[in-house]
Design a protein around this motif. Structure first.
Motif, PDB file in Angstrom:
ATOM      1  N   ASP A 255      77.785  47.402  37.169  1.00  0.00           N
ATOM      2  CA  ASP A 255      78.099  48.793  36.848  1.00  0.00           C
ATOM      3  C   ASP A 255      76.862  49.601  36.464  1.00  0.00           C
ATOM      4  OD1 ASP A 255      77.459  47.804  34.358  1.00  0.00           O
ATOM      5  OD2 ASP A 255      79.388  48.278  33.422  1.00  0.00           O
ATOM      6  N   GLY A 256      75.691  48.978  36.558  1.00  0.00           N
ATOM      7  CA  GLY A 256      74.452  49.656  36.217  1.00  0.00           C
ATOM      8  C   GLY A 256      74.053  49.526  34.759  1.00  0.00           C
ATOM      9  N   GLY A 257      74.913  48.919  33.955  1.00  0.00           N
ATOM     10  CA  GLY A 257      74.633  48.768  32.528  1.00  0.00           C
ATOM     11  C   GLY A 257      73.787  47.541  32.225  1.00  0.00           C
ATOM     12  N   PRO A 258      73.686  47.162  30.939  1.00  0.00           N
ATOM     13  CA  PRO A 258      72.879  46.010  30.541  1.00  0.00           C
ATOM     14  C   PRO A 258      73.340  44.726  31.218  1.00  0.00           C
ATOM     15  CG  PRO A 258      73.475  47.328  28.628  1.00  0.00           C
ATOM     16  CD  PRO A 258      74.260  47.864  29.772  1.00  0.00           C
ATOM     17  N   PRO A 259      72.446  43.757  31.400  1.00  0.00           N
ATOM     18  CA  PRO A 259      72.768  42.515  32.111  1.00  0.00           C
ATOM     19  C   PRO A 259      73.847  41.670  31.446  1.00  0.00           C
ATOM     20  CG  PRO A 259      70.395  42.828  31.980  1.00  0.00           C
ATOM     21  CD  PRO A 259      71.010  43.867  31.096  1.00  0.00           C
ATOM     22  N   ASN A 260      73.984  41.738  30.134  1.00  0.00           N
ATOM     23  CA  ASN A 260      75.049  40.999  29.440  1.00  0.00           C
ATOM     24  C   ASN A 260      75.356  41.692  28.119  1.00  0.00           C
ATOM     25  OD1 ASN A 260      73.063  40.189  27.590  1.00  0.00           O
ATOM     26  ND2 ASN A 260      72.734  38.198  28.574  1.00  0.00           N
ATOM     27  N   ASN A 261      76.142  41.027  27.252  1.00  0.00           N
ATOM     28  CA  ASN A 261      76.610  41.683  26.032  1.00  0.00           C
ATOM     29  C   ASN A 261      75.758  41.392  24.802  1.00  0.00           C
ATOM     30  OD1 ASN A 261      77.239  39.053  25.346  1.00  0.00           O
ATOM     31  ND2 ASN A 261      79.429  39.421  24.958  1.00  0.00           N
ATOM     32  N   TRP A 262      74.570  40.869  25.001  1.00  0.00           N
ATOM     33  CA  TRP A 262      73.743  40.536  23.849  1.00  0.00           C
ATOM     34  C   TRP A 262      73.366  41.801  23.075  1.00  0.00           C
ATOM     35  CZ3 TRP A 262      69.732  36.575  26.241  1.00  0.00           C
ATOM     36  CH2 TRP A 262      70.449  35.465  26.725  1.00  0.00           C
ATOM     37  N   LEU A 263      73.388  41.663  21.729  1.00  0.00           N
ATOM     38  CA  LEU A 263      73.111  42.794  20.848  1.00  0.00           C
ATOM     39  C   LEU A 263      71.789  42.599  20.119  1.00  0.00           C
ATOM     40  CD1 LEU A 263      76.632  43.331  19.218  1.00  0.00           C
ATOM     41  CD2 LEU A 263      75.587  44.650  21.081  1.00  0.00           C
ATOM     42  N   SER A 264      71.201  43.712  19.730  1.00  0.00           N
ATOM     43  CA  SER A 264      70.003  43.682  18.906  1.00  0.00           C
ATOM     44  C   SER A 264      70.375  43.357  17.462  1.00  0.00           C
ATOM     45  CB  SER A 264      69.303  45.033  18.951  1.00  0.00           C
ATOM     46  OG  SER A 264      68.378  45.165  17.886  1.00  0.00           O
ATOM     47  N   ASN A 265      69.527  42.607  16.786  1.00  0.00           N
ATOM     48  CA  ASN A 265      69.737  42.311  15.371  1.00  0.00           C
ATOM     49  C   ASN A 265      69.634  43.555  14.500  1.00  0.00           C
ATOM     50  OD1 ASN A 265      69.618  39.059  14.651  1.00  0.00           O
ATOM     51  ND2 ASN A 265      68.718  39.577  16.636  1.00  0.00           N
ATOM     52  N   PHE A 266      69.083  44.616  15.037  1.00  0.00           N
ATOM     53  CA  PHE A 266      68.953  45.858  14.275  1.00  0.00           C
ATOM     54  C   PHE A 266      69.944  46.918  14.741  1.00  0.00           C
ATOM     55  CE2 PHE A 266      64.208  44.994  13.231  1.00  0.00           C
ATOM     56  CZ  PHE A 266      64.596  44.156  12.195  1.00  0.00           C
ATOM     57  N   GLY A 267      70.966  46.505  15.484  1.00  0.00           N
ATOM     58  CA  GLY A 267      71.996  47.435  15.925  1.00  0.00           C
ATOM     59  C   GLY A 267      71.785  47.918  17.348  1.00  0.00           C
ATOM     60  N   GLY A 268      72.901  48.039  18.095  1.00  0.00           N
ATOM     61  CA  GLY A 268      72.845  48.522  19.466  1.00  0.00           C
ATOM     62  C   GLY A 268      72.564  47.412  20.460  1.00  0.00           C
ATOM     63  N   PRO A 269      72.506  47.747  21.754  1.00  0.00           N
ATOM     64  CA  PRO A 269      72.252  46.745  22.789  1.00  0.00           C
ATOM     65  C   PRO A 269      70.868  46.113  22.642  1.00  0.00           C
ATOM     66  CG  PRO A 269      73.049  48.800  23.744  1.00  0.00           C
ATOM     67  CD  PRO A 269      72.703  49.092  22.313  1.00  0.00           C
ATOM     68  N   ALA A 270      70.750  44.887  23.130  1.00  0.00           N
ATOM     69  CA  ALA A 270      69.468  44.177  23.098  1.00  0.00           C
ATOM     70  C   ALA A 270      68.692  44.367  24.399  1.00  0.00           C
ATOM     71  CB  ALA A 270      69.695  42.700  22.835  1.00  0.00           C
ATOM     72  N   TRP A 271      69.143  45.293  25.230  1.00  0.00           N
ATOM     73  CA  TRP A 271      68.505  45.531  26.521  1.00  0.00           C
ATOM     74  C   TRP A 271      68.136  47.010  26.644  1.00  0.00           C
ATOM     75  CZ3 TRP A 271      67.488  41.412  29.641  1.00  0.00           C
ATOM     76  CH2 TRP A 271      68.226  40.234  29.430  1.00  0.00           C
ATOM     77  N   THR A 272      66.947  47.260  27.136  1.00  0.00           N
ATOM     78  CA  THR A 272      66.508  48.632  27.401  1.00  0.00           C
ATOM     79  C   THR A 272      66.065  48.740  28.863  1.00  0.00           C
ATOM     80  OG1 THR A 272      65.843  49.118  25.126  1.00  0.00           O
ATOM     81  CG2 THR A 272      64.749  50.364  26.868  1.00  0.00           C
ATOM     82  N   ARG A 273      66.575  49.775  29.525  1.00  0.00           N
ATOM     83  CA  ARG A 273      66.252  49.954  30.939  1.00  0.00           C
ATOM     84  C   ARG A 273      64.896  50.630  31.080  1.00  0.00           C
ATOM     85  NH1 ARG A 273      66.837  53.625  35.163  1.00  0.00           N
ATOM     86  NH2 ARG A 273      67.366  52.668  37.192  1.00  0.00           N
ATOM     87  N   ASP A 274      64.081  50.077  31.968  1.00  0.00           N
ATOM     88  CA  ASP A 274      62.784  50.656  32.293  1.00  0.00           C
ATOM     89  C   ASP A 274      62.951  51.470  33.575  1.00  0.00           C
ATOM     90  OD1 ASP A 274      59.812  50.792  32.054  1.00  0.00           O
ATOM     91  OD2 ASP A 274      59.913  49.760  33.988  1.00  0.00           O
TER      92      ASP A 274
END
Length: 534
Positions: free
Chosen positions: A135-154
């Motif tokens: 769907d164009g979103g992050p590769p999986n559901n992993w989260l950042s330890n500081f809140g929000g997704p653990a993936w950032t799109r370049d």
């Protein structure tokens, strides 16, 4: 391994360099400031200092986003200042342990700049890049330890990079042998400058699931927990391949003699002890943070000690931690009266204790006005910030408590005029005096530093909030009695034995003789030695 190894008999004192001593009047602590306070640490009686990161960094996470692993950020000084610190520490017989941050770099690190330049970059595989989900979103559901997704799109390359913490902290790919060798060379750089060991940041995060599977939902999640707890982190960290990584680090340290490898690990006991490695080839001291979350009651703490002792591998040396730069102050968690019991517990259990700067003067939770909040976690998830445990050390009744000549980067406590080293060091009843006496007792009495452990408390004593245990070595034995409650309790002593009070958390009791039974006052701890006839 011999029990004379320095890190087994010694004590570690953590310094958060921004907050220990400012030497140049900019409101932030630095390396020269630490050097200027080494005499205090030698007087206190600690054996090693662990210094949180001072490397060049944009300071998105106050130094845990490293842009150069082999330098010193100008905020903290120079490499020459560091070399002088090591030399002066060693002259006082103080060991120096550095914080090593191998899981992630800064987004400003040259390695990452090269990695993100193109999909064909020679360093592309030094970090963790993945294509978007369908769907164009992050590769999986992993989260950042500081809140929000653990993936950032370049946007330039169309892929996502993984960051277990801030988006400014991209994770390295430790499955790449080139990354391992580069980071081993970082260790060697500092070892050759004389450091005595490393505390490895988030060591259980270093390897991720090769298939990047989604983490399962956490059935125990409740909304007031940080968002990272929404899922069980079974695929994003604590993978079985990590033990080979830890063993590799340990092998590098052993090239340089008896240096210590400490791993930061927030895991249950049964997983924590696995980081000692097969045949003790892993971390010398996988950090044991269990006291940070165990209910502060005699039966809970006694049960924890028994569970941990039983889980240790043969030859594995225990360790205990009561506070650090990521956790609320011990006085804030258990209250000022019980903070004394916490000190006695930490410094009399079997294993290597780690103290956190300021706990020895009883620093409590310090209110941080919203406009002075610094921690990025607080900005992402209000209420979870770590600023209150990072406030400046308080040295004297003077402007800025002797920490700086200008307003510090974080506020001081409102009672800084009396809660400081100068006011407490000559007070026989102060918590600072208690810490110092405990530290020097460890040096003078082998049972406390390298002896064995056994629980003495009976069920009714534990129910009454008394925790009694003994430390013994050869023919010497000491008994520690701690009252976790706010009312007097009585402990029955062995028949026919008279005991001397070596130390009490209550003033005026040391040197007293006790026989038959021992009455402990509210919030009192006592160390007893048997009187030897003749």
């Amino acid at each position: 391994m011999s029990d004379t190894v320095w890190w087994k008999s010694g004590t570690v004192y953590q310094i958060y360099p921004r907050s220990f001593q400012d030497s140049n009047g900019d409101g932030v602590g630095d390396l020269r400031g630490i050097t200027s306070r080494l005499d205090y640490l030698a007087w206190l009686g600690v054996d090693a200092i662990w210094i949180s990161p001072f490397y060049p960094s944009p300071m998105a996470d106050f130094g845990y986003d490293v842009s150069d692993y082999c330098g010193v950020d100008p905020l903290f000084g120079t490499l020459e200042d560091f070399d002088a610190l090591v030399a002066e520490a060693h002259r006082r017989k103080l060991r120096v342990i550095l914080d090593f941050v191998p899981n992630h770099t800064s987004i400003a690190h040259p390695w990452f700049a090269e990695s993100r330049a193109s999909r064909e970059s020679a360093k592309r595989d030094w970090y963790i890049w993945r294509d978007p989900a369908p769907d164009g979103g992050p590769p999986n559901n992993w989260l950042s330890n500081f809140g929000g997704p653990a993936w950032t799109r370049d946007a330039a390359t169309g892929q996502y990079y993984y960051h277990a913490f801030l988006s400014e902290q991209p994770d390295l790919n430790w499955r790449n042998p080139a990354v391992r060798e580069a980071m081993h060379d970082v260790l060697r750089f500092w070892l050759l400058r004389g450091v005595d060991g490393f505390r490895v940041d988030v060591i259980w995060h270093l390897i991720k699931d090769e298939g990047f599977r989604d983490n399962p939902l956490n059935p125990a999640f409740v909304p007031d927990l940080p968002e990272i707890n929404r899922f069980d982190q079974v695929y994003s960290c604590d993978r079985p391949e990590v033990f080979d990584i830890v063993a590799g680090m340990r092998a590098v340290l052993r090239e340089h003699g008896e240096r210590v490898l400490i791993g930061e690990i927030y895991l249950p006991i049964e997983r924590l002890v696995a980081y000692y490695g097969e045949n003790l080839t892993g971390a010398d001291l996988p950090f044991n943070f269990q006291l940070l979350s165990t209910p502060w009651q005699a039966d809970s703490v006694a049960g924890l000690v028994e569970e941990y002792e039983a889980a240790l591998p043969d030859g594995g040396w225990p360790n205990w931690v009561l506070g650090n730069h990521d956790q609320p102050r011990i006085a804030a968690r258990v209250g000022e009266a019980q903070a004394r019991i916490a000190a006695m517990l930490l410094l009399t259990l079997r294993g290597t204790p780690t103290l956190y700067y300021g706990d020895e003067i009883g620093l409590n939770k310090i209110a941080i006005p919203p406009e002075r909040a610094q921690d990025p976690w607080e900005r992402n998830e209000p209420g979870h910030g770590r600023d209150p445990e990072r406030t400046p050390m308080q040295w004297e009744d003077a402007p800025q408590a002797g920490f700086s000549t200008v307003e510090p980067w974080l506020p001081l406590s409102t009672d800084a005029g009396r809660r400081n080293v100068d006011e407490l060091r000559d007070d026989s009843g102060s918590i600072l005096t208690l810490y110092r006496r405990l530290l020097w007792l460890r040096r003078d009495h082998a049972p406390l530093s390298t002896g064995s452990y056994r629980t003495v408390s009976l069920a009714d004593e534990l129910a009454g909030n008394l925790f009694i245990y003994e430390r013994f070595k050869d023919d010497a034995c000491l008994r520690i009695a701690l009252n976790f409650g706010d009312r007097s309790q009585r402990h029955a002593l062995p028949d026919g034995t008279t005991w001397t009070v070596l130390l009490s958390s209550r003033s005026g009791r040391s040197g007293a003789r006790e026989a038959g039974s021992l009455e402990l006052g509210p919030n009192e701890g006592v160390i007893l030695a048997p009187v030897i006839a003749g």
